[in-house]
Structures are given as structure tokens and as C-alpha cells.
Design a protein around this motif. Structure first.
Motif, mmCIF file in Angstrom:
data_model
loop_
_atom_site.group_PDB
_atom_site.id
_atom_site.type_symbol
_atom_site.label_atom_id
_atom_site.label_comp_id
_atom_site.label_asym_id
_atom_site.label_seq_id
_atom_site.Cartn_x
_atom_site.Cartn_y
_atom_site.Cartn_z
ATOM 1 N N ARG A 64 55.415 41.267 30.557
ATOM 2 C CA ARG A 64 55.846 41.999 31.753
ATOM 3 C C ARG A 64 55.444 43.470 31.663
ATOM 4 N N ALA A 65 55.566 44.059 30.460
ATOM 5 C CA ALA A 65 55.198 45.469 30.289
ATOM 6 C C ALA A 65 53.713 45.693 30.491
ATOM 7 N N PHE A 66 52.890 44.695 30.140
ATOM 8 C CA PHE A 66 51.436 44.801 30.300
ATOM 9 C C PHE A 66 50.938 44.277 31.648
ATOM 10 N N THR A 67 51.861 43.939 32.536
ATOM 11 C CA THR A 67 51.458 43.469 33.871
ATOM 12 C C THR A 67 52.279 44.198 34.936
ATOM 13 N N LEU A 68 53.480 43.701 35.208
ATOM 14 C CA LEU A 68 54.304 44.310 36.248
ATOM 15 C C LEU A 68 54.751 45.723 35.909
ATOM 16 N N GLY A 69 54.908 46.020 34.614
ATOM 17 C CA GLY A 69 55.310 47.375 34.234
ATOM 18 C C GLY A 69 54.289 48.401 34.682
ATOM 19 N N GLY A 70 53.021 48.123 34.401
ATOM 20 C CA GLY A 70 51.957 49.022 34.838
ATOM 21 C C GLY A 70 51.830 49.060 36.346
ATOM 22 N N ALA A 71 52.012 47.896 36.988
ATOM 23 C CA ALA A 71 51.922 47.847 38.448
ATOM 24 C C ALA A 71 53.019 48.705 39.081
ATOM 25 N N TYR A 72 54.240 48.580 38.572
ATOM 26 C CA TYR A 72 55.356 49.351 39.118
ATOM 27 C C TYR A 72 55.130 50.846 38.937
ATOM 28 N N ALA A 73 54.650 51.234 37.760
ATOM 29 C CA ALA A 73 54.409 52.656 37.481
ATOM 30 C C ALA A 73 53.356 53.238 38.404
ATOM 31 N N ALA A 74 52.505 52.384 38.971
ATOM 32 C CA ALA A 74 51.447 52.833 39.882
ATOM 33 C C ALA A 74 51.807 52.594 41.353
ATOM 34 N N HIS A 75 53.060 52.240 41.630
ATOM 35 C CA HIS A 75 53.502 51.928 42.998
ATOM 36 C C HIS A 75 52.740 50.712 43.551
ATOM 37 N N GLN A 76 52.393 49.772 42.677
ATOM 38 C CA GLN A 76 51.579 48.627 43.096
ATOM 39 C C GLN A 76 52.233 47.279 42.784
ATOM 40 N N GLU A 77 53.551 47.262 42.608
ATOM 41 C CA GLU A 77 54.206 46.011 42.222
ATOM 42 C C GLU A 77 54.137 44.933 43.294
ATOM 43 N N PHE A 78 53.816 45.305 44.530
ATOM 44 C CA PHE A 78 53.654 44.308 45.584
ATOM 45 C C PHE A 78 52.182 43.936 45.796
ATOM 46 N N LYS A 79 51.314 44.471 44.957
ATOM 47 C CA LYS A 79 49.880 44.205 45.099
ATOM 48 C C LYS A 79 49.285 43.500 43.892
ATOM 49 N N VAL A 80 49.699 43.893 42.689
ATOM 50 C CA VAL A 80 49.142 43.328 41.457
ATOM 51 C C VAL A 80 50.266 43.158 40.437
ATOM 52 N N GLY A 81 49.920 42.624 39.276
ATOM 53 C CA GLY A 81 50.879 42.527 38.191
ATOM 54 C C GLY A 81 51.502 41.164 38.011
ATOM 55 N N SER A 82 51.431 40.316 39.021
ATOM 56 C CA SER A 82 51.925 38.946 38.918
ATOM 57 C C SER A 82 51.193 38.105 39.963
ATOM 58 N N LEU A 83 51.213 36.805 39.760
ATOM 59 C CA LEU A 83 50.520 35.891 40.670
ATOM 60 C C LEU A 83 51.531 35.313 41.648
ATOM 61 N N GLU A 84 51.795 36.098 42.697
ATOM 62 C CA GLU A 84 52.761 35.733 43.723
ATOM 63 C C GLU A 84 52.111 35.868 45.092
ATOM 64 N N GLN A 85 52.632 35.143 46.043
ATOM 65 C CA GLN A 85 52.042 35.072 47.379
ATOM 66 C C GLN A 85 51.774 36.460 47.960
ATOM 67 N N GLY A 86 50.553 36.659 48.432
ATOM 68 C CA GLY A 86 50.166 37.896 49.084
ATOM 69 C C GLY A 86 49.589 38.951 48.154
ATOM 70 N N LYS A 87 49.699 38.745 46.855
ATOM 71 C CA LYS A 87 49.143 39.712 45.914
ATOM 72 C C LYS A 87 47.683 39.375 45.616
ATOM 73 N N TRP A 88 46.971 40.359 45.147
ATOM 74 C CA TRP A 88 45.589 40.128 44.750
ATOM 75 C C TRP A 88 45.527 39.098 43.615
ATOM 76 N N ALA A 89 44.547 38.215 43.709
ATOM 77 C CA ALA A 89 44.380 37.160 42.699
ATOM 78 C C ALA A 89 43.592 37.707 41.508
ATOM 79 N N ASP A 90 44.275 38.523 40.737
ATOM 80 C CA ASP A 90 43.706 39.066 39.499
ATOM 81 C C ASP A 90 44.277 38.235 38.352
ATOM 82 N N PHE A 91 43.419 37.554 37.600
ATOM 83 C CA PHE A 91 43.930 36.698 36.535
ATOM 84 C C PHE A 91 42.873 36.491 35.461
ATOM 85 N N ILE A 92 43.329 35.949 34.329
ATOM 86 C CA ILE A 92 42.424 35.683 33.210
ATOM 87 C C ILE A 92 42.673 34.277 32.680
ATOM 88 N N LEU A 93 41.648 33.697 32.086
ATOM 89 C CA LEU A 93 41.768 32.464 31.325
ATOM 90 C C LEU A 93 41.532 32.807 29.863
#
Length: 562
Positions: free
Chosen positions: A496-525
């Protein structure tokens, strides 16, 4: 009439093209071992969602769920993840992009175990180089005597061109005599406020310059061109993508970098998402602030904060402490700015609509910065801007609750704890270490941690950071059970600290940081299950693919696309 006849088939063809593009833009990643934290308005103890299929349209997440989701999207492009673990793209909340890109083409002496090893690498590197020789990575704490080196050490292999080697933390430089000569440095040269010139027993400069004294040398270096910045950006971007980093916060950019980033964003050629902080040390700060905040439509570039520097680093004894260093009597480190100056910078930053992200490592620096934030919040406002403390490494226990009260985000780098632990035990007393690298304490009080690496000070690999956060051990699993183990994080909280934590600190928790509906599809395998792999293997995780906005941006050679 003829024009209408021509327009109709063109419109029909266009509509068909749009329809086919829309279908093509729908993708379903299936047969995945998927994990994602969920935001749900909470930054702590949120659940982790598991899934095997990820549906993407127009670069954004439609939904996650079981493999049979693909049956609901008959026209979609299907991509078999072959059972590999799928995670949200990782966010490094504190790095130095251009510094990393430059390092990839400069002399790298990271890990050198002696002065002789450094000079041997310098000798080889200098063979086909002209002009200034620039490098980074030395760390005297790895050497048998742990003493600062001298210009004479470098002169033995290069004495006809200036050499400047930054310490691994970037808070000290080591130069040769030619550099001293070009900068007109001698025994009478005074150190600027917030800096120190290390001198020998005769009062002569040894070739080591700490914090603000670095500028006595660096101001004479050739100016950086926009093209070199752009080249460094590409090199860094390629490297970061290979490590699974889809977004990075760049901690302090100058005017040239600011211009390059904006130009590249407008052209759509940024290699990954960048959250850039303007450098308060830049002479162009006022001009950049007046230009206002910047956000492109695809969320590849965000500029809405200022990086401010309060003190130095622990390794060079520049971190500002309340009590003296345990290994240097009567030395308390360096404040790079007075509290009054910090308050002026905060006021200017907040009135421009920007957040203030302040570098503070020592307990005295953290206390002074908190005092400065508190005073300016009362006079000017700005408490809701998600201001940050970059590093927050050594904090007095009584000051930790103030982060929550003042809504200051601790932006911390877990790998610093495992890199610094032996040195920190020498530099500091047990009393001073009570609030050191206190991740769990911050989380328990409800603070949001934004995790990063501080590359190129440390290696950029986020799985090193995740491993450090979860174990507080080195790669040899030492010390047993972890260093000051009460501050370890769970695997869930570290992710969470390496995903949503950084997103929240950048005012981007509704855009990136987790794979939830409406967010950018940024992911890794990745090649192993983050939640199930034995902990001692976690840092060895390899990234197979990196996707940003539903597009493949990196592919490991051994994992060819379908």
C-alpha cells in the motif's frame, strides 16, 4: 450535393473506424494471479482484492473478477497472463529522475570497499573522457578506516582535468586538486551557511565539500542542456519501467528539467508518469511558481509541489540533530535553512497553490520544520495541501504525533533503514534512535506513508524497498528478526505504501495506485507471488511486463508477448 455524397461515406467509414477502435481498446487480461489494495476512502488497513481477470477499456480499469469476465466482452483482445502475479504499477514517491539517468552514463563507484577501488575505477573510466569527470556513489562507511578521502587520492590517477564525485547520498562531493584550482578554493575560502569545507590540520581544504559548500565547486561545471536532460529522462525511464515503476515522484527539478518535462508531456513522449517537485534551491523558483500548477490530460505529468531542503544527510554528518553526534563531539549537523527562511518558503509556496515537500533527516531538522509548518498554517493556511516531510528518518518520539496533527505526510524510503542501520548505530545514541525509521509508529497513528527509494542514492528496485519494509534485514537476513523490528510493516501495508501511499501524496488516489474501476490501468506482471513467496526471496522478484494506461511499456526478454 457532390460534397454531401463525398462526406457521407467518409462519415460512415469514420464511425466504423471509431467502433472498431473502441472494441480494440477493450482488453481482458485473464489467468492472472491478481492482487490490488483498495482505496475505499481509507489509507490504512484497507483490504487487498484478489482476482484473475482485469478488464481494460480506453486505458482504464472497467472491472476485476474471475476469468469468466472475458465472456462478457466478446469483442475484446484477450491476453493470457499464464498464471503470473499481477500487481498495480509501483509508485516511487521519492527519486531523482535526471540524476538516475545521468548516473547510467557517469562513473559509478557505488559499493566500492576502499579508496583504491574508487581510484582504479576512475582511472579506467577517464581513459576516453574529456573535460569534467563526474561520478557518484562513494561511501566512506564501507572502508576500513571510515574516513573522508582527499583530493590527493584522486590526483594520483587524474590530475589534468577536474574530477567531482558525489557521495552516495548526494550530500557531499569529493574533488581533485584541478577542481579546487578551477574554483579558486584555498585555505581562506569561507564555507557558506549550511555547508562545510573539510580541512586538514593545516587548515587546507582536503577536497570534501558538504551540503551547501558543494556549490563552490558545482557552479563552475558546464551548464546542462535540454537535450542532455531529455536523454537522461529516456535512460532513467527505461530503467524504472524494467523495475515495475509506473509512476515516480521527482524530488526537486530545475528550470531546464521543468521545461523538458512539460514539452515531453505535451508531445505525449514521457516514458512513465512523473510527479515533479520544483526545487526551492532553483534561482528560477518564482518564475516557475508564477506559471502555476501543471497537469496533462493523461496524468503523465503533475507539477504542484516544491521540494525544500532543511538539513543534510546522516552519512556525511549533515543531518541536523538535537544532541551531538555520538561519533563526532560537539557536532550537531547542518541546517540548510533557518526556520525564518523555511517559513518564507512555505508562505510563498502555499500562496502559489503548491504543496511543500521538505527534506528533513535529523530530529532537530524535523522539529524545526514542523514548527515552521505550524506557524505558517496559522498565518497563511495550507494545512490541507498534503504537505510532506521527505525522509523523516530520525524524529523525536514526541514529534511523531505532530505529523498527524499537522496532516504532514511522512515520505519515507524503507531501504534507507537497512542501508543505514550499522552506520546509524555509530552516529547516534539509543535515545536518538527511538524515533528512527518509525514506519509502524506512523501508520498506527493514522499517518499515510508514501514509500520510495531515493534513487540514485539507493538502487531504484522497489522490491528491495518492499523487502526492507517487511523485514528490516539485509539480503543475508541480518540482523536476525530485523533491526528495531517493532517498526516492520506487513506485506499488505508495504504494498500500500508503494502504491496508494504515493498516489495519495500526489493527490492522485482516484487515478492511480490501485486497480479499481475508473482508474488508469497501470499494472505489472512479476515472476513470483508477492504474498506467498518466502520472505528471503522477495527482493529477487523479477518484473516480466510493465503496463501504463493499458499499454505494454516494458517486456522482459524471456517473456515474449502473445
Amino acid at each position: 450535393m457532390q460534397l454531401i455524397k463525398l462526406i457521407k461515406p467518409i462519415l460512415l467509414a469514420s464511425l466504423c473506424a471509431v467502433t472498431s477502435v473502441a472494441i480494440a481498446q477493450t482488453k481482458v487480461i485473464y489467468n492472472a494471479n491478481g492482487y490490488s489494495p483498495l482505496y475505499k476512502g481509507k489509507m490504512r488497513h484497507g483490504e487487498v482484492n484478489t482476482f484473475t481477470a482485469l478488464v481494460i477499456k480506453d486505458g482504464k480499469v472497467v472491472k476485476t473478477g474471475p476469468d469468466n469476465l472475458k465472456n462478457s466482452f466478446p469483442g475484446a483482445t484477450l491476453i493470457d497472463a499464464k498464471g503470473k502475479t499481477l500487481l498495480p504499477g509501483l509508485i516511487d514517491a521519492h527519486g531523482h529522475v535526471i540524476g538516475l539517468g545521468n548516473n547510467l552514463s557517469q562513473l559509478d563507484v557505488r559499493g566500492a570497499k576502499s579508496v583504491d577501488e574508487v581510484t582504479a575505477k576512475l582511472k579506467e573510466f577517464a581513459k576516453d573522457k574529456k573535460g569534467w569527470i563526474i561520478g557518484r556513489g562513494w561511501n566512506q562507511e564501507l572502508w576500513s578506516n571510515s574516513r573522508f578521502p582527499t583530493a590527493a587520492d584522486l590526483d594520483k590517477v587524474v590530475n589534468d582535468r577536474p574530477v567531482i564525485l558525489s557521495r552516495v547520498d548526494g550530500h557531499a562531493i569529493w574533488v581533485n586538486s584541478k577542481a579546487l584550482e578551477l574554483a579558486n578554493i584555498n585555505a581562506d575560502t569561507p564555507a557558506p551557511a549550511g555547508g562545510e569545507i573539510i580541512k586538514d590540520e593545516f587548515g587546507k581544504p582536503t577536497g570534501i565539500f558538504i551540503d551547501k559548500a558543494e556549490t563552490l565547486i558545482t557552479q563552475h561545471m558546464p551548464a546542462t542542456s535540454a537535450q542532455s536532460v531529455s536523454n537522461a529522462l529516456d535512460a532513467a525511464g527505461k530503467h524504472l519501467l524494467s523495475l515495475g515503476i509506473t509512476s515516480t515522484h521527482d524530488a526537486g527539478i530545475d528550470k531546464t528539467t521543468w521545461q523538458v518535462y512539460k514539452q515531453r508531456a505535451e508531445l505525449g513522449t514521457l516514458p512513465l508518469r512523473i510527479v515533479a517537485m520544483l526545487s526551492a534551491a532553483s534561482p528560477d523558483l518564482n518564475m516557475m511558481l508564477k506559471a502555476g500548477r501543471y497537469q496533462d490530460s493523461q496524468d503523465f505529468l503533475s507539477i504542484r509541489s516544491v521540494k525544500i531542503y532543511a538539513d543534510g544527510a546522516l552519512g556525511s554528518r549533515g543531518a541536523a540533530l538535537i544532541e551531538e553526534y555520538a561519533d563526532r563531539a560537539n557536532h550537531f549537523g547542518l541546517m540548510l535553512e533557518t526556520q525564518q527562511k523555511l517559513e518564507q518558503l512555505f508562505t510563498l509556496t502555499f500562496k502559489s497553490g503548491f504543496s511543500a515537500n521538505t527534506h528533513a533527516i535529523g530530529d532537530r531538522a524535523n522539529k524545526i520544520v514542523l514548527d515552521a509548518y505550524q506557524n505558517v498554517f496559522k498565518q497563511t493556511g495550507g494545512i490541507l495541501l498534503r504537505n510532506r516531510m521527505e525522509h523523516a528518518q530520525i524524529v523525536s518520539p514526541e514529534d511523531i504525533p505532530r505529523f498527524k496533527t499537522l496532516k504532514i505526510i511522512p515520505s519515507m524510503q524503507p531501504v534507507h533503514a537497512t542501508s543505514d542501520m550499522h552506520m546509524a548505530e555509530q552516529r547516534l545514541t539509543n535515545k536518538q534512535l527511538q524515533g528512527a525509521y518509525a514506519w509502524q509508529t506512523f501508520l498506527n497513528q493514522g499517518s499515510t506513508i508514501a514509500a520510495g527509494s531515493d534513487y540514485p542514492v539507493e538502487l531504484a528496485n522497489p522490491f528491495d524497498g518492499l523487502y526492507s519494509a517487511i523485514t528490516r534485514m539485509d539480503h543475508n537476513q541480518l540482523p536476525e528478526n530485523g533491526w528495531r523490528a517493532s517498526e516492520v510493516l506487513s506485506r499488505e501495508d508495504a504494498l500500500r505504501a508503494f502504491t496508494l501511499g504515493g498516489a495519495y501524496a500526489a493527490h492522485q488516489e482516484f487515478k492511480v495506485g490501485s486497480l479499481e474501476q475508473g482508474k488508469w490501468a497501470d499494472f505489472i506482471l512479476v515472476d513470483q507471488d508477492y504474498f506467498k513467496v518466502p520472505i528471503e526471496q522477495l527482493y529477487k522478484t523479477q518484473v516480466l511486463q510493465t503496463w501504463i494506461a493499458g499499454k505494454l511499456r516494458y517486456q522482459k526478454d524471456s517473456a515474449k508477448p502473445e
